[in-house]
Design an enzyme around this catalytic site. Structure first.
Site, short mmCIF file in Angstrom:
data_model
loop_
_atom_site.label_atom_id
_atom_site.label_comp_id
_atom_site.label_asym_id
_atom_site.label_seq_id
_atom_site.Cartn_x
_atom_site.Cartn_y
_atom_site.Cartn_z
N ASP A 5 0.78 -1.24 0.00
CA ASP A 5 0.00 0.00 0.00
C ASP A 5 0.81 1.29 0.00
O ASP A 5 0.47 2.25 0.72
CB ASP A 5 -0.95 0.03 1.20
N LYS A 35 -7.22 -4.65 -3.15
CA LYS A 35 -7.97 -5.09 -1.97
C LYS A 35 -8.96 -4.01 -1.54
O LYS A 35 -8.82 -2.85 -1.95
CB LYS A 35 -7.03 -5.44 -0.82
N CYS A 82 -2.05 -2.02 7.81
CA CYS A 82 -2.06 -2.96 6.69
C CYS A 82 -0.81 -3.84 6.62
O CYS A 82 -0.89 -5.00 6.21
CB CYS A 82 -2.28 -2.21 5.38
#
Length: 208
Positions: free
Chosen positions: A16, A119, A163
């Site tokens: 991310d 995601k 994350c």
């Protein structure tokens, strides 16, 4: 950490590193120390690992505009409120990483990646982990890695305490050996980052 030789059955997962999570791009969920220096270091090391022969994978938050985690989709809600939805707690975040917007983009040359796994696309479930959303629906990353014969993972990215931790813990649960490169991660708060690092270390993650 310097990884100077290719390790068999090992891949890199970059978590991310997207505009909305970076101070450098004034993102809506910017991690404070995710500045230009951090982005340059992450890309430099990713290029180096690619040159050593590692396959590089990325995860990418990719939310629809009506995502359940956005405070703006709930009446009388404020950013960072915590509500209960169907028996689970949900943090309400500012809208971020909305599909097909500039701030959802990965801040690296995408040609570095063997695959990019998106995601958080189901509007009903958040998805911190690169492997599963909060409804336990798979993203496909585990199958991609296992089909490639991958047994060990080198993981880094944003954010350490959200994350990255969720991705690491699911990787351990799935049977991968995991090395976390701490210097290529940034966390939201010092306290939650320290706690996340301790939790990952206790789970058997090699932190360096």
């Amino acid at each position: 950490m310097q990884i100077n030789t290719k390790q068999d059955h090992t891949a890199v997962v970059v978590v991310d590193i997207q505009a909305d999570f970076t101070q450098a791009m004034q993102g809506s969920l910017a991690v404070g120390d995710a500045d230009r220096e951090y982005l340059n270091a992450a890309e430099t090391q990713t290029r180096r690992l690619k040159a050593l022969g590692y396959p590089i994978y990325a995860t990418q938050d990719w939310h629809p505009a009506n995502h359940i985690s956005f405070f703006s989709n709930h009446d009388n809600a404020k950013p960072y409120d915590v509500i209960e939805i169907e028996g689970r707690q949900q943090v309400l975040w500012p809208p971020h990483c909305v599909q097909d917007t500039a701030n959802a983009r990965i801040l690296m040359d995408e040609s570095l990646f063997t695959a990019i796994v998106k995601k958080g696309m189901d509007p009903a479930f958040d998805s911190y982990s690169g492997f599963f959303d909060d409804g336990k629906k798979e993203t496909g990353l585990a199958d991609i890695l296992k089909n490639a014969g991958i047994k060990k993972l080198i993981i880094y990215g944003l954010a350490t305490d959200y994350c990255v931790k969720a991705t690491v813990m699911d990787a351990i649960m799935l049977g991968f050996d995991v090395t976390l490169i701490k210097d290529l991660c940034r966390g939201v708060t010092p306290e939650s980052t320290a706690a996340a690092l301790e939790e990952m270390k206790a789970a058997g993650v090699d932190i360096c």
